[in-house]
Write a protein that holds these residues in place. Structure first.
Motif, PDB file in Angstrom:
ATOM      1  N   ASP A 197       0.831  -1.205   0.000  1.00 53.24           N
ATOM      2  CA  ASP A 197       0.000   0.000   0.000  1.00 53.24           C
ATOM      3  C   ASP A 197       0.867   1.257   0.000  1.00 53.24           C
ATOM      4  O   ASP A 197       2.005   1.258   0.492  1.00 53.24           O
ATOM      5  CB  ASP A 197      -0.903   0.025   1.240  1.00 53.24           C
ATOM      6  N   SER A 198       0.300   2.337  -0.521  1.00 58.52           N
ATOM      7  CA  SER A 198       1.022   3.613  -0.534  1.00 58.52           C
ATOM      8  C   SER A 198       0.811   4.404   0.755  1.00 58.52           C
ATOM      9  O   SER A 198       1.572   5.333   1.042  1.00 58.52           O
ATOM     10  CB  SER A 198       0.581   4.462  -1.727  1.00 58.52           C
ATOM     11  N   GLN A 199      -0.245   4.063   1.523  1.00 61.92           N
ATOM     12  CA  GLN A 199      -0.485   4.790   2.761  1.00 61.92           C
ATOM     13  C   GLN A 199      -1.100   3.879   3.820  1.00 61.92           C
ATOM     14  O   GLN A 199      -1.662   2.830   3.503  1.00 61.92           O
ATOM     15  CB  GLN A 199      -1.399   5.990   2.525  1.00 61.92           C
ATOM     16  N   GLY A 260       5.267   3.243   3.100  1.00 69.63           N
ATOM     17  CA  GLY A 260       4.302   4.235   2.631  1.00 69.63           C
ATOM     18  C   GLY A 260       4.127   5.400   3.599  1.00 69.63           C
ATOM     19  O   GLY A 260       4.870   5.555   4.577  1.00 69.63           O
TER      20      GLY A 260
END
Length: 314
Positions: A197-199, A260
């Motif tokens: 995931d990016s965040q 992330g």
């Protein structure tokens, strides 16, 4: 405590109870008494009385409790006050009836008023309103303190109450609906890393300050005070330093290896602004926390990888 003394650990399968059981065994105690929930329902007064009258342990550690994070405390309010009150009442009164003189009851730092002066001294108990999200649990734990105090006063028992700060470590609960903040962060960070995931979204603003102590340090304090025959008023158990939830999240993602961004969901509740315990009393009695936060998180994450992560992807 004599190494052959019979010691009953209530809640031996939980994080705190299992830590106390491990340390007792490591310290050479040979007669540790345990019962699973199926073997003994601590909400059943008759069953508890029969168990204690038959087994007559020399010492009792009450580590059994219904516990959870903000969400669980706020949703299951009746369950939290009822079950914790019944566990305490049944074991403390049952111990008295069975002639058991020494008992340690474990509470929580949430017993203190929401806007308490920091660091929180033991004498600040009952000086202001509680945090509403966990008031039922806090009231049950306050009742436990007062049960111990008043049985000691009326009947000459030696029942100790310990108020630990936020705990973590092996045996923690990683259910995202019921867990506390640190294990929840470990699981969320791990799953975000696996998914690439990016965040990572975190409940609340990240601004509240919290103190975190490895459960093995609490186990040391609990056993030390029982061994010393401590018979004074209830005592805080903590490490004496805190950090923001944002700083905690940064530490967790560093240990887990999530790369992330952190995003804070301010629509979710923060809870109490700060909870830092004053630990002068327990320090003066000869105990200090030994496990620093980062190696403690590393230990917790290793346990998670071994015991929890495999079942998430099976």
């Amino acid at each position: 405590m004599n190494k052959a003394a019979k010691i009953y650990v209530a809640g031996h399968r939980g994080m705190v109870g299992s830590a106390i059981t491990r340390l007792l065994a490591a310290n050479g105690y040979q007669n540790i008494l345990t019962r699973t929930h199926n073997e003994l329902d601590l909400l059943n007064q008759e069953a508890v009385n029969e168990f204690l009258s038959v087994e007559k342990p020399d010492y009792i550690f009450i580590a059994a409790a219904k516990v959870g994070g903000i969400q669980a405390n706020n949703i299951y309010r009746a369950d939290f006050i009822y079950q914790n009150l019944m566990i305490e009442c049944n074991l403390i009164h049952g111990a008295y009836q069975a002639g058991i003189k020494q008992l340690t009851s474990l509470g929580s730092s949430c017993i203190y008023p929401r806007n308490c002066p920091q660091p929180i001294k033991e004498e600040y108990l009952l000086t202001g309103p509680l945090e509403q999200t966990n008031e039922p649990y806090a009231l049950a734990k306050i009742a436990g303190i007062k049960l111990c105090e008043n049985y000691n006063r009326q009947y000459g028992t030696q029942f100790i109450s310990l108020m630990p700060t936020n705990l973590y470590g092996p045996g923690d609960n990683y259910d995202l609906n019921n867990s506390h903040v640190l294990p929840a962060l470990i699981r969320k960070a791990h799953e975000a890393k696996i998914r690439n995931d990016s965040q990572l979204i975190i409940w609340g603003s990240g601004n509240p300050r919290r103190e975190f102590m490895h459960v093995d340090d609490l186990a040391r304090a609990s056993i030390m005070l029982m061994e010393q025959n401590y018979d004074g008023p209830f005592v805080n158990i903590g490490c004496g330093s805190d950090l923001t939830i944002k700083e905690l999240a940064q530490e967790v993602v560093s240990v887990v290896g999530f790369k992330g961004q952190l995003q804070f969901d301010t629509s979710k509740p923060d809870g109490t602004p700060q909870k830092l315990l004053d630990v002068q009393k327990i320090n003066q009695l000869g105990w200090k926390a030994e496990i620093a936060l980062r190696p403690g998180i590393q230990d917790a994450y290793s346990w998670f990888l071994q015991h929890i992560a495999p079942s998430l992807y099976s």
